[in-house]
Motif scaffolding. Sequence first.
Motif, PDB file in Angstrom:
ATOM      1  N   CYS A   1       0.734  -1.206   0.003  1.00  0.00           N
ATOM      2  CA  CYS A   1      -0.083   0.009  -0.043  1.00  0.00           C
ATOM      3  C   CYS A   1       0.878   1.268  -0.197  1.00  0.00           C
ATOM      4  CB  CYS A   1      -0.871   0.010   1.156  1.00  0.00           C
ATOM      5  SG  CYS A   1      -1.937   1.508   1.342  1.00  0.00           S
TER       6      CYS A   1
ATOM      7  N   CYS B   1      -0.204   3.593   3.299  1.00  0.00           N
ATOM      8  CA  CYS B   1       0.250   3.296   4.786  1.00  0.00           C
ATOM      9  C   CYS B   1       1.717   2.470   4.762  1.00  0.00           C
ATOM     10  CB  CYS B   1      -0.778   2.294   5.498  1.00  0.00           C
ATOM     11  SG  CYS B   1      -1.263   1.000   4.777  1.00  0.00           S
TER      12      CYS B   1
ATOM     13  N   CYS C   1      -4.738   0.023   0.161  1.00  0.00           N
ATOM     14  CA  CYS C   1      -5.059  -1.170   0.717  1.00  0.00           C
ATOM     15  C   CYS C   1      -6.738  -0.682   0.999  1.00  0.00           C
ATOM     16  CB  CYS C   1      -4.484  -1.596   1.990  1.00  0.00           C
ATOM     17  SG  CYS C   1      -4.530  -0.507   3.365  1.00  0.00           S
TER      18      CYS C   1
ATOM     19  N   CYS D   1      -7.184   2.042   3.709  1.00  0.00           N
ATOM     20  CA  CYS D   1      -6.739   3.437   3.565  1.00  0.00           C
ATOM     21  C   CYS D   1      -7.682   3.926   2.714  1.00  0.00           C
ATOM     22  CB  CYS D   1      -5.370   3.330   2.793  1.00  0.00           C
ATOM     23  SG  CYS D   1      -3.987   3.275   3.913  1.00  0.00           S
TER      24      CYS D   1
HETATM   25 ZN   LIG Z   1      -2.880   1.262   3.477  1.00  0.00          ZN
END
Ligand SMILES: [Zn+2]
Length: 138
Positions: A96, A99, A131, A134
């Motif tokens: 991701c 993050c 992801c 997020c």
């Molecule tokens: Zn993420």
Amino acid sequence: MKKTTEEAFNSKNIRLTTMRILIYEYMETLTAALSLAEIEKHFHKADKVTIYRTLQTFLEKGLAHKIPDENEAKYRLSAESCAEEDHNDTHLHFYCKKCRQTTCREEIALPKSLTESLQIDEIQILAKGICEKCLKSQ
Ligand SMILES: [Zn+2]
Ligand SMILES: [Zn+2]
């Protein structure tokens, strides 16, 4: 039923040592993969060589697998079903960008027909994007 650390080690023929148990139980609590540096940071009092060797043992025995990442490799415990001689590393990994967490996506694996006809020791399928977590917080 979830295996205890001792059972997990026994099933892979790994000798129990304090450091191995500590690293295993730490990695078990995480959902994302960790780099060597991140593991070293968590165990900052431990000898770096020991940490490195512990991870190598986990890799060799199929207890953990290595994931290619943006800049450095990351480590993650392998799925429990994965036997010593049958490494379960043939799945997709997802990075991701937001993050910066790398997670295993065991549900996206190579077809069995392929993994049975070939001996695949290592595979590098890394998808990058945003992801679920997020996406929801956007
Ligand atoms: Zn993420
Ligand atoms: Zn994985």
